[in-house]
Design a protein around this motif. Structure first.
Motif, mmCIF file in Angstrom:
data_model
loop_
_atom_site.group_PDB
_atom_site.id
_atom_site.type_symbol
_atom_site.label_atom_id
_atom_site.label_comp_id
_atom_site.label_asym_id
_atom_site.label_seq_id
_atom_site.Cartn_x
_atom_site.Cartn_y
_atom_site.Cartn_z
ATOM 1 N N THR A 17 133.035 -10.812 58.713
ATOM 2 C CA THR A 17 131.820 -10.710 59.530
ATOM 3 C C THR A 17 130.778 -11.761 59.133
ATOM 4 N N GLN A 56 136.467 -6.847 55.668
ATOM 5 C CA GLN A 56 135.730 -6.777 56.915
ATOM 6 C C GLN A 56 134.380 -7.479 56.794
ATOM 7 N N GLN A 57 133.699 -7.232 55.674
ATOM 8 C CA GLN A 57 132.377 -7.848 55.484
ATOM 9 C C GLN A 57 132.483 -9.368 55.373
ATOM 10 N N GLU A 71 126.478 -8.202 60.901
ATOM 11 C CA GLU A 71 126.762 -9.052 62.052
ATOM 12 C C GLU A 71 125.462 -9.554 62.694
#
Ligand code: ZN
Length: 345
Positions: free
Chosen positions: A303, A299-300, A263
């Motif tokens: 992000t 999730q990655q 992030e």
């Protein structure tokens, strides 16, 4: 309008353009050896079988590049036959330059006689022929990595402190031969050069020593490779959190990271350089369930893929015995992230 080829999508991603597609690129040579229908011996020894196997497994799973390497032929050619640190006749040239005067014993590099380069070029050509719409990613040790191999790791690190001139001499000696060899790989059809730097990161040396004795050569080397037209991915292997500020300015198209805060990276550098990574290769890809791989991968992507410029990958080479369902889960996560992000990725 015709659909973009995989190569075009990957190149656009590396140019920070949005395509609505999130490429998935594992460095999968060991995984391919495990998953293909050829014997390990054929895979290792026959460039045509190597290419057939890579294309077979890539198409079966649907990831977005074929990887070849790692090229270490310059160290091998210059140092083979010399006596190495353990007193044996060297076959790979490693640990053959322990003192400055050992430099004189090295052989001149003859690019046309480098067997490793010839074999790697053959693999690149076969891959390009068999899978023309997919990028070929060649893995190569850069001059600093090669100098560390030639000088022996411990000796290289001590010399960073006590004899910088020695490190400089060896690195400079290797620069042009490696750059010319990589240029041949690009001529043979390689689209992306992937430069792993496992022994130049925060786990192995201070930022000060990196900036002093490695960074200038990385920049020089990358500049030479850029002239060939290939895209460049810097694999900052291990912990590089204290030096992404300099790594992001070395001239590469992407940083392939591990152990990073995606992030923050995206916020600080995402408009200047593409990012690639970083699902833990061993702890997640190899050891966790497909559902956990899926969640971490998703999730990655959520992000780092917004705005374009993200390639999903493991954080290092994919272990050979990674469960196939985990590879599928990673790719499924990229497709789901594209659905969620729509034209924002
Ligand atoms: Zn790595």
């Amino acid at each position: 309008m015709r659909e973009l080829t995989i190569t075009e999508k990957v190149k656009k991603t590396l140019q920070l353009e949005k395509t609505g597609y999130i490429p998935v690129i594992p460095t999968a040579s060991a995984f391919v050896a495990n998953q293909c229908s050829y014997s390990p011996k054929e895979y290792e020894q026959n460039p045509e079988v190597f290419a057939l196997a890579n294309v077979e497994v890539r198409k079966k799973f649907g990831y977005d590049a074929n990887a070849v390497g790692c090229f270490q032929g310059v160290v091998e050619e210059m140092g083979k036959g010399l006596i190495d640190k353990s007193g044996k006749v060297s076959v790979n040239g490693e640990r053959t330059v322990l003192k400055e005067k050992d430099i004189e014993k090295l052989h001149a590099y003859n690019i046309d006689e480098c067997e490793s380069l010839r074999i790697m070029m053959e693999k690149v050509r076969f891959l390009k022929q068999m899978d023309p719409d997919c990028p070929v990613m060649a893995i190569a040790d850069n001059p600093s990595m090669s100098a560390a191999a030639m000088m022996d790791g411990a000796n290289f690190y001590v010399s960073l402190i006590k004899n910088k001139k020695f490190v400089r001499e060896v690195t400079e000696l290797l620069m042009e031969p490696i750059a010319q060899s990589v240029a041949r790989l690009v001529e043979a059809g390689c689209d992306i050069v992937w430069l792993p730097m496992p022994t130049l990161g925060g786990t192995c040396m201070s930022k000060k020593h990196y900036v002093e004795s490695c960074l200038p050569y990385n920049k020089q080397f990358i500049e030479k490779i850029r002239k060939t037209g290939a895209k460049i991915i810097l694999h900052t292997c291990g912990n590089w959190n204290d030096r992404f500020d300099v790594a992001s300015k070395e001239g590469a198209d992407a940083l392939h990271v591990s152990e990073a805060d995606l992030e923050t990276l995206k916020k600080e550098y995402g408009k200047k350089i593409a990012l690639m990574g970083q699902v833990p290769a061993a702890f997640t890809m190899l050891m966790k369930s497909a559902e956990e791989v899926y969640q971490e991968s998703l999730q990655q992507c959520l992000t780092a893929a917004e705005g374009g410029g993200f390639i999903l990958s493991a954080d290092c080479g994919l272990p050979g015995n990674t469960p196939p369902e985990n590879m599928r889960a990673m790719i499924r996560a990229a497709r789901e992230a594209e659905r969620i992000l729509g034209d924002r990725c």
